[in-house]
Design a protein around this motif. Structure first.
Motif, short mmCIF file in Angstrom:
data_model
loop_
_atom_site.label_atom_id
_atom_site.label_comp_id
_atom_site.label_asym_id
_atom_site.label_seq_id
_atom_site.Cartn_x
_atom_site.Cartn_y
_atom_site.Cartn_z
N THR A 44 0.84 -1.32 0.00
CA THR A 44 0.25 0.07 0.01
C THR A 44 0.91 1.14 0.22
O THR A 44 2.12 1.08 0.12
CB THR A 44 -1.05 -0.05 1.22
N ASN A 45 0.19 2.43 0.00
CA ASN A 45 0.87 3.57 -0.06
C ASN A 45 1.60 3.77 -1.39
O ASN A 45 2.71 4.25 -1.58
CB ASN A 45 2.09 3.81 1.03
N ILE A 46 1.05 3.33 -2.53
CA ILE A 46 1.45 3.25 -3.64
C ILE A 46 1.73 4.75 -4.40
O ILE A 46 2.85 5.14 -4.84
CB ILE A 46 0.99 2.38 -4.82
N LYS A 47 1.02 5.48 -4.18
CA LYS A 47 0.89 6.87 -5.05
C LYS A 47 0.93 8.04 -4.05
O LYS A 47 0.91 9.19 -4.54
CB LYS A 47 -0.48 6.94 -5.69
N THR A 48 0.98 7.76 -2.90
CA THR A 48 1.24 8.85 -1.82
C THR A 48 2.34 9.51 -1.66
O THR A 48 2.47 10.79 -1.18
CB THR A 48 0.84 8.52 -0.48
N GLY A 49 3.50 9.19 -2.39
CA GLY A 49 4.67 9.62 -2.47
C GLY A 49 5.61 9.38 -1.03
O GLY A 49 6.88 9.74 -1.02
N VAL A 50 5.21 8.57 -0.13
CA VAL A 50 5.77 7.92 0.99
C VAL A 50 6.28 6.89 0.68
O VAL A 50 5.76 6.16 -0.30
CB VAL A 50 4.97 8.20 2.24
#
Length: 184
Positions: A44-50
């Motif tokens: 997860t957190n694929i597109k968040t930039g983290v």
């Protein structure tokens, strides 16, 4: 899927080792390899930039539409991450040398007691101490948007024999097959 065949060893084989699958054939290949793998890396957190978050997750089901189902606690980090960024990346490995699947999809968090009852098994209680009626259990439904697989054509025994013959004869006899999975 953006995976390119250019430079792939499979392009140098005498046999056709590239087989893209769509519809029911793609769903059956996904189901077969997912059932063999039993778990996957759930990112997860694929597109968040983290930095993305990666954790192993037990696969509960690949349904007839190709959706992949998991169970999770309502207050888990992955549920929080999916709520803000539903893009999900799943990585499966069914065996040491075959049965690899790469899936990108969109995740939904669902609370559906009938589906929880359908997917429940006694082993799941290890992670969900409150049992299947715990109101904090949620389902994660991953709807695949892109997929790619790597497998053997005839199973690991035949693939091993072909590799052995290849070593002895010097002739390439790869039994691998790979291609896109178009579930929708």
């Amino acid at each position: 899927m953006a995976t390119s065949q250019e430079g792939s060893t499979n392009n140098t084989q005498e046999e056709n080792n590239i087989k893209d699958l769509g519809g029911k054939a793609a769903i059956e290949k996904l189901r077969s390899l997912a059932e063999k793998a039993e778990s996957c890396f759930f990112c997860t957190n694929i597109k968040t930039g983290v930095p993305l978050s990666v954790r192993p997750m037990a696969i509960q089901q690949v349904d007839d539409e190709g959706n992949i189902w998991f169970m999770s606690m309502k207050d888990s980090h992955k549920n929080d991450e999916i709520s803000s960024d539903p893009f999900t990346h799943l990585l499966f490995q069914a065996g040491a040398h075959s049965g690899f699947v790469n899936i990108y999809g969109i995740s939904e968090i669902i609370r559906d007691q009938a589906k929880i009852d359908e997917l429940w098994s006694p082993f799941i209680k290890t992670w969900f101490q409150g049992g299947k009626d715990d109101p904090d259990i949620t389902l994660i439904k991953v709807i695949p948007s892109e997929g790619y697989y790597w497998d053997t054509k005839h199973g690991t025994a035949v693939a091993f024999l072909k590799m052995a013959v290849s070593v002895i004869t010097g002739k390439t006899m790869d039994d691998s097959v790979e291609g896109t999975l178009e579930v929708d």
